[in-house]
Design an enzyme around this catalytic site. Structure first.
Site, mmCIF file in Angstrom:
data_model
loop_
_atom_site.group_PDB
_atom_site.id
_atom_site.type_symbol
_atom_site.label_atom_id
_atom_site.label_comp_id
_atom_site.label_asym_id
_atom_site.label_seq_id
_atom_site.Cartn_x
_atom_site.Cartn_y
_atom_site.Cartn_z
ATOM 1 N N TYR A 174 29.598 33.120 33.122
ATOM 2 C CA TYR A 174 30.616 33.393 34.144
ATOM 3 C C TYR A 174 30.766 32.180 35.076
ATOM 4 O O TYR A 174 31.883 31.727 35.345
ATOM 5 C CB TYR A 174 30.237 34.650 34.920
ATOM 6 C CG TYR A 174 31.238 35.062 35.967
ATOM 7 C CD1 TYR A 174 32.413 35.734 35.605
ATOM 8 C CD2 TYR A 174 31.042 34.780 37.321
ATOM 9 C CE1 TYR A 174 33.345 36.115 36.571
ATOM 10 C CE2 TYR A 174 31.956 35.161 38.291
ATOM 11 C CZ TYR A 174 33.101 35.834 37.911
ATOM 12 O OH TYR A 174 34.029 36.204 38.868
ATOM 13 N N LYS A 234 34.152 29.703 35.679
ATOM 14 C CA LYS A 234 34.825 29.460 36.959
ATOM 15 C C LYS A 234 34.788 27.968 37.330
ATOM 16 O O LYS A 234 35.729 27.447 37.934
ATOM 17 C CB LYS A 234 34.191 30.323 38.054
ATOM 18 C CG LYS A 234 34.414 31.837 37.842
ATOM 19 C CD LYS A 234 35.892 32.212 37.772
ATOM 20 C CE LYS A 234 36.107 33.713 37.733
ATOM 21 N NZ LYS A 234 37.524 34.107 37.687
HETATM 22 P P1 NDP Z 1 38.287 43.941 38.161
HETATM 23 O O1 NDP Z 1 37.330 44.046 37.020
HETATM 24 O O2 NDP Z 1 38.284 45.005 39.212
HETATM 25 O O3 NDP Z 1 39.779 43.792 37.610
HETATM 26 C C1 NDP Z 1 40.061 42.847 36.607
HETATM 27 C C2 NDP Z 1 41.427 43.116 36.027
HETATM 28 O O4 NDP Z 1 41.662 42.144 34.989
HETATM 29 C C3 NDP Z 1 41.511 44.495 35.372
HETATM 30 O O5 NDP Z 1 42.772 45.065 35.602
HETATM 31 C C4 NDP Z 1 41.310 44.153 33.896
HETATM 32 O O6 NDP Z 1 41.865 45.101 33.007
HETATM 33 C C5 NDP Z 1 42.059 42.825 33.809
HETATM 34 N N1 NDP Z 1 41.667 42.116 32.597
HETATM 35 C C6 NDP Z 1 40.420 41.758 32.213
HETATM 36 N N2 NDP Z 1 40.444 41.216 30.983
HETATM 37 C C7 NDP Z 1 41.742 41.229 30.576
HETATM 38 C C8 NDP Z 1 42.402 40.825 29.406
HETATM 39 N N3 NDP Z 1 41.734 40.328 28.369
HETATM 40 N N4 NDP Z 1 43.728 40.974 29.325
HETATM 41 C C9 NDP Z 1 44.425 41.507 30.354
HETATM 42 N N5 NDP Z 1 43.861 41.927 31.493
HETATM 43 C C10 NDP Z 1 42.517 41.796 31.600
HETATM 44 O O7 NDP Z 1 37.983 42.517 38.800
HETATM 45 P P2 NDP Z 1 38.199 41.951 40.289
HETATM 46 O O8 NDP Z 1 39.439 42.480 40.870
HETATM 47 O O9 NDP Z 1 36.917 42.083 41.004
HETATM 48 O O10 NDP Z 1 38.350 40.396 39.959
HETATM 49 C C11 NDP Z 1 39.593 39.716 39.998
HETATM 50 C C12 NDP Z 1 39.320 38.239 39.981
HETATM 51 O O11 NDP Z 1 38.473 37.893 41.083
HETATM 52 C C13 NDP Z 1 38.587 37.754 38.730
HETATM 53 O O12 NDP Z 1 39.096 36.502 38.353
HETATM 54 C C14 NDP Z 1 37.152 37.611 39.194
HETATM 55 O O13 NDP Z 1 36.429 36.698 38.415
HETATM 56 C C15 NDP Z 1 37.376 37.133 40.604
HETATM 57 N N6 NDP Z 1 36.252 37.328 41.517
HETATM 58 C C16 NDP Z 1 35.752 38.595 41.732
HETATM 59 C C17 NDP Z 1 34.692 38.765 42.574
HETATM 60 C C18 NDP Z 1 34.096 40.109 42.820
HETATM 61 O O14 NDP Z 1 32.979 40.163 43.370
HETATM 62 N N7 NDP Z 1 34.764 41.207 42.475
HETATM 63 C C19 NDP Z 1 34.085 37.630 43.290
HETATM 64 C C20 NDP Z 1 34.704 36.358 43.012
HETATM 65 C C21 NDP Z 1 35.747 36.229 42.155
HETATM 66 P P3 NDP Z 1 40.885 46.189 32.267
HETATM 67 O O15 NDP Z 1 40.168 46.907 33.350
HETATM 68 O O16 NDP Z 1 41.845 47.005 31.514
HETATM 69 O O17 NDP Z 1 39.967 45.355 31.417
#
Ligand code: NDP
Length: 244
Positions: free
Chosen positions: A149, A153
């Protein structure tokens, strides 16, 4: 600070849940016409119930050809948020090729591909645009069991800088936001255990994790003309974690 995206068209990936969903809704509230891309149709259905002006696109972004097909008719996009990502945790010595490929295919390769599709249109129209990658503090700070991961990033931030360099002359700005932990589904997966979370939180000068809205507000700022001279930066949304 008032931000309006009236007349703009925005695309948000990973818009089904968490930060992406909140970003799509915030962009719509600020007047943008929003295309929401994710892979679970039920999330798109509930999103459209919440905001009927959103255009849904259901696709697995890990699939290059399916993404190309799904996005071919989306029309002009002015604002792009590459937010979709996956996480899986394992000690470095146990990382498998599958885990590596699955994370890189979404967290980096899909961001590159969607950016290519959108930026080609931005360049052809000559009107410029703004792209934000949702990166992480883990791009710049090692976290136990996060080898792949963190690597995705770090790669995403470097991709952002090269995009800023090459797309800048076409009036396309590219930046990243780098949040600390946010208690979304992804955040809960990695940080629900207080024994893990508390040592991390204690290193954040503000003393708490980020809220979804903290990240959304920084994304909106970078997308907007309020940041019109900001290009190629990683913006921490981490209460000071990376500064210390
Ligand atoms: P979530 O897991 O809550 O949401 C992620 C979303 O991305 C979901 O809707 C998921 O769909 C979608 N997704 C994942 N894989 C695919 C794919 N192959 N095709 C299409 N859609 C996809 O994550 P967060 O909201 O927490 O994270 C959002 C961003 O923030 C990410 O880039 C994460 O790395 C970053 N981030 C998050 C942190 C945290 O602590 N939460 C901290 C720092 C950065 P589905 O559920 O259907 O797979």
């Amino acid at each position: 600070m008032e931000i309006s995206f009236a007349g703009k068209r925005a695309l948000v990936t990973g818009a089904g849940k968490g930060i992406g969903r909140a970003t799509a809704l915030a962009l719509a509230r600020c007047g943008a016409k929003v295309v929401a891309v994710t892979r679970t149709q039920a999330d798109l259905d509930s999103l459209m119930e919440e905001c009927s002006s959103i255009t849904p696109v259901c696709v697995d972004l890990a699939d290059w050809d399916a993404t190309e097909a799904a996005l071919q008719d989306i029309g002009p996009i002015d604002l792009l948020v590459n937010n979709a990502a996956r996480i899986s945790l394992q000690p470095f010595l146990e990382v498998t090729p599958d885990q590596f490929d699955q994370l890189f295919s979404v967290n980096v390769k899909a961001a590159l591909h969607v950016s290519q599709i959108v930026a080609r249109g931005m360049k052809a129209r000559g009107a410029g645009g703004s792209i934000v990658h949702v990166s992480s503090q883990s791009a710049q700070c090692a976290l136990k069991d996060h080898a792949v991961y963190c690597a995705t990033k770090g790669a995403l931030d470097m991709l952002m800088k090269v995009m800023a360099l090459e797309l800048g002359p076409h009036k396309i700005r590219v930046n990243s936001v780098n949040p600390t932990v946010v208690m979304t589904d992804m955040g809960r997966l990695a940080w629900s255990d207080p024994k893990k979370a508390e040592p991390l939180m204690s290193r954040i000068p503000l003393g708490h994790f980020a809220e979804v809205e903290d990240v959304v507000n920084s994304i909106l700022f970078l997308l907007s003309d309020k940041s019109s001279m900001t290009n190629g930066v990683t913006l921490p949304v981490d209460g000071g974690f990376l500064a210390c």
